[in-house]
Design a protein around this motif. Sequence first.
Motif, mmCIF file in Angstrom:
data_model
loop_
_atom_site.group_PDB
_atom_site.id
_atom_site.type_symbol
_atom_site.label_atom_id
_atom_site.label_comp_id
_atom_site.label_asym_id
_atom_site.label_seq_id
_atom_site.Cartn_x
_atom_site.Cartn_y
_atom_site.Cartn_z
ATOM 1 N N ASP A 69 0.845 -1.191 0.000
ATOM 2 C CA ASP A 69 0.000 0.000 0.000
ATOM 3 C C ASP A 69 0.888 1.252 0.000
ATOM 4 O O ASP A 69 1.184 1.822 1.046
ATOM 5 C CB ASP A 69 -0.910 -0.033 1.228
ATOM 6 N N TRP A 70 1.328 1.640 -1.214
ATOM 7 C CA TRP A 70 2.254 2.772 -1.321
ATOM 8 C C TRP A 70 1.617 4.081 -0.914
ATOM 9 O O TRP A 70 2.280 4.926 -0.294
ATOM 10 C CB TRP A 70 2.784 2.868 -2.746
ATOM 11 N N ALA A 71 0.347 4.269 -1.243
ATOM 12 C CA ALA A 71 -0.335 5.519 -0.876
ATOM 13 C C ALA A 71 -0.416 5.638 0.645
ATOM 14 O O ALA A 71 -0.146 6.705 1.209
ATOM 15 C CB ALA A 71 -1.722 5.565 -1.495
ATOM 16 N N GLY A 72 -0.767 4.558 1.309
ATOM 17 C CA GLY A 72 -0.847 4.584 2.765
ATOM 18 C C GLY A 72 0.510 4.837 3.412
ATOM 19 O O GLY A 72 0.619 5.568 4.400
ATOM 20 N N LEU A 121 -1.818 15.492 16.827
ATOM 21 C CA LEU A 121 -2.073 16.318 15.639
ATOM 22 C C LEU A 121 -1.586 15.617 14.367
ATOM 23 O O LEU A 121 -2.244 15.705 13.322
ATOM 24 C CB LEU A 121 -1.401 17.683 15.788
ATOM 25 N N ALA A 122 -0.467 14.907 14.446
ATOM 26 C CA ALA A 122 0.028 14.165 13.288
ATOM 27 C C ALA A 122 -0.937 13.061 12.900
ATOM 28 O O ALA A 122 -1.143 12.798 11.706
ATOM 29 C CB ALA A 122 1.411 13.587 13.586
ATOM 30 N N CYS A 123 -1.554 12.414 13.890
ATOM 31 C CA CYS A 123 -2.557 11.380 13.586
ATOM 32 C C CYS A 123 -3.767 11.979 12.882
ATOM 33 O O CYS A 123 -4.297 11.393 11.930
ATOM 34 C CB CYS A 123 -2.988 10.667 14.865
ATOM 35 N N PHE A 124 -4.214 13.154 13.340
ATOM 36 C CA PHE A 124 -5.330 13.826 12.681
ATOM 37 C C PHE A 124 -4.960 14.237 11.257
ATOM 38 O O PHE A 124 -5.760 14.094 10.330
ATOM 39 C CB PHE A 124 -5.791 15.052 13.467
ATOM 40 N N ILE A 125 -3.739 14.728 11.080
ATOM 41 C CA ILE A 125 -3.285 15.117 9.747
ATOM 42 C C ILE A 125 -3.229 13.895 8.833
ATOM 43 O O ILE A 125 -3.645 13.950 7.671
ATOM 44 C CB ILE A 125 -1.913 15.817 9.827
ATOM 45 N N GLY A 126 -2.731 12.770 9.349
ATOM 46 C CA GLY A 126 -2.683 11.538 8.557
ATOM 47 C C GLY A 126 -4.067 11.071 8.149
ATOM 48 O O GLY A 126 -4.283 10.660 7.011
ATOM 49 N N GLY A 127 -5.024 11.122 9.076
ATOM 50 C CA GLY A 127 -6.400 10.745 8.745
ATOM 51 C C GLY A 127 -7.010 11.673 7.716
ATOM 52 O O GLY A 127 -7.714 11.236 6.794
ATOM 53 N N VAL A 157 -8.359 10.792 3.819
ATOM 54 C CA VAL A 157 -9.661 11.166 3.269
ATOM 55 C C VAL A 157 -9.480 11.951 1.972
ATOM 56 O O VAL A 157 -10.166 11.688 0.979
ATOM 57 C CB VAL A 157 -10.471 11.993 4.297
ATOM 58 N N ILE A 158 -8.547 12.900 1.969
ATOM 59 C CA ILE A 158 -8.309 13.726 0.782
ATOM 60 C C ILE A 158 -7.819 12.866 -0.385
ATOM 61 O O ILE A 158 -8.313 12.976 -1.505
ATOM 62 C CB ILE A 158 -7.291 14.847 1.091
ATOM 63 N N PHE A 159 -6.823 11.981 -0.138
ATOM 64 C CA PHE A 159 -6.315 11.120 -1.206
ATOM 65 C C PHE A 159 -7.415 10.194 -1.719
ATOM 66 O O PHE A 159 -7.527 9.959 -2.913
ATOM 67 C CB PHE A 159 -5.116 10.295 -0.729
ATOM 68 N N LEU A 192 -8.293 11.372 -5.501
ATOM 69 C CA LEU A 192 -7.618 10.482 -6.433
ATOM 70 C C LEU A 192 -8.389 9.196 -6.687
ATOM 71 O O LEU A 192 -8.026 8.433 -7.569
ATOM 72 C CB LEU A 192 -6.210 10.155 -5.926
ATOM 73 N N GLY A 193 -9.387 8.949 -5.886
ATOM 74 C CA GLY A 193 -10.135 7.718 -6.039
ATOM 75 C C GLY A 193 -9.347 6.493 -5.605
ATOM 76 O O GLY A 193 -9.633 5.380 -6.020
ATOM 77 N N VAL A 194 -8.334 6.723 -4.789
ATOM 78 C CA VAL A 194 -7.474 5.637 -4.308
ATOM 79 C C VAL A 194 -8.069 5.114 -3.006
ATOM 80 O O VAL A 194 -8.235 5.874 -2.059
ATOM 81 C CB VAL A 194 -6.037 6.127 -4.067
ATOM 82 N N PRO A 195 -8.384 3.830 -2.942
ATOM 83 C CA PRO A 195 -8.916 3.290 -1.676
ATOM 84 C C PRO A 195 -7.785 3.110 -0.660
ATOM 85 O O PRO A 195 -7.038 2.142 -0.706
ATOM 86 C CB PRO A 195 -9.510 1.955 -2.087
ATOM 87 N N VAL A 196 -7.615 4.096 0.218
ATOM 88 C CA VAL A 196 -6.587 4.018 1.249
ATOM 89 C C VAL A 196 -7.246 3.470 2.500
ATOM 90 O O VAL A 196 -8.203 4.036 3.009
ATOM 91 C CB VAL A 196 -5.983 5.412 1.520
ATOM 92 N N HIS A 197 -6.737 2.339 2.968
ATOM 93 C CA HIS A 197 -7.359 1.656 4.099
ATOM 94 C C HIS A 197 -6.980 2.329 5.410
ATOM 95 O O HIS A 197 -5.838 2.710 5.599
ATOM 96 C CB HIS A 197 -6.926 0.196 4.136
ATOM 97 N N VAL A 198 -7.944 2.449 6.281
ATOM 98 C CA VAL A 198 -7.710 3.075 7.590
ATOM 99 C C VAL A 198 -7.366 2.035 8.607
ATOM 100 O O VAL A 198 -7.815 0.972 8.671
ATOM 101 C CB VAL A 198 -8.946 3.864 8.038
#
Length: 68
Positions: A2-5, A46-52, A56-58, A62-68
């Motif tokens: 999962d490169w995007a993640g 704050l970094a965790c919120f930024i990552g989340g 959502v933005i990606f 981009l339509g990329v399914p990034v798994h949480v």
Amino acid sequence: MDWAGMLINVLAIICGLAIYVGIMNSKFGKSHVQWQYAIMLVAIILACFIGGFLRVIFGYLLGVPVHV
């Protein structure tokens, strides 16, 4: 893999580090050195919120399914 993640996690870590260093180098951080661990905890949260938010933005733009 999962490169995007992974890229989002790296960006979130860099943002958290930048927040921490920025706070600790400010006038507030220099006068409140005894609160360094609490400031670090806030930077990590704050970094965790930024990552989340980046996930959502990606996923949305981009339509990329990034798994949480």
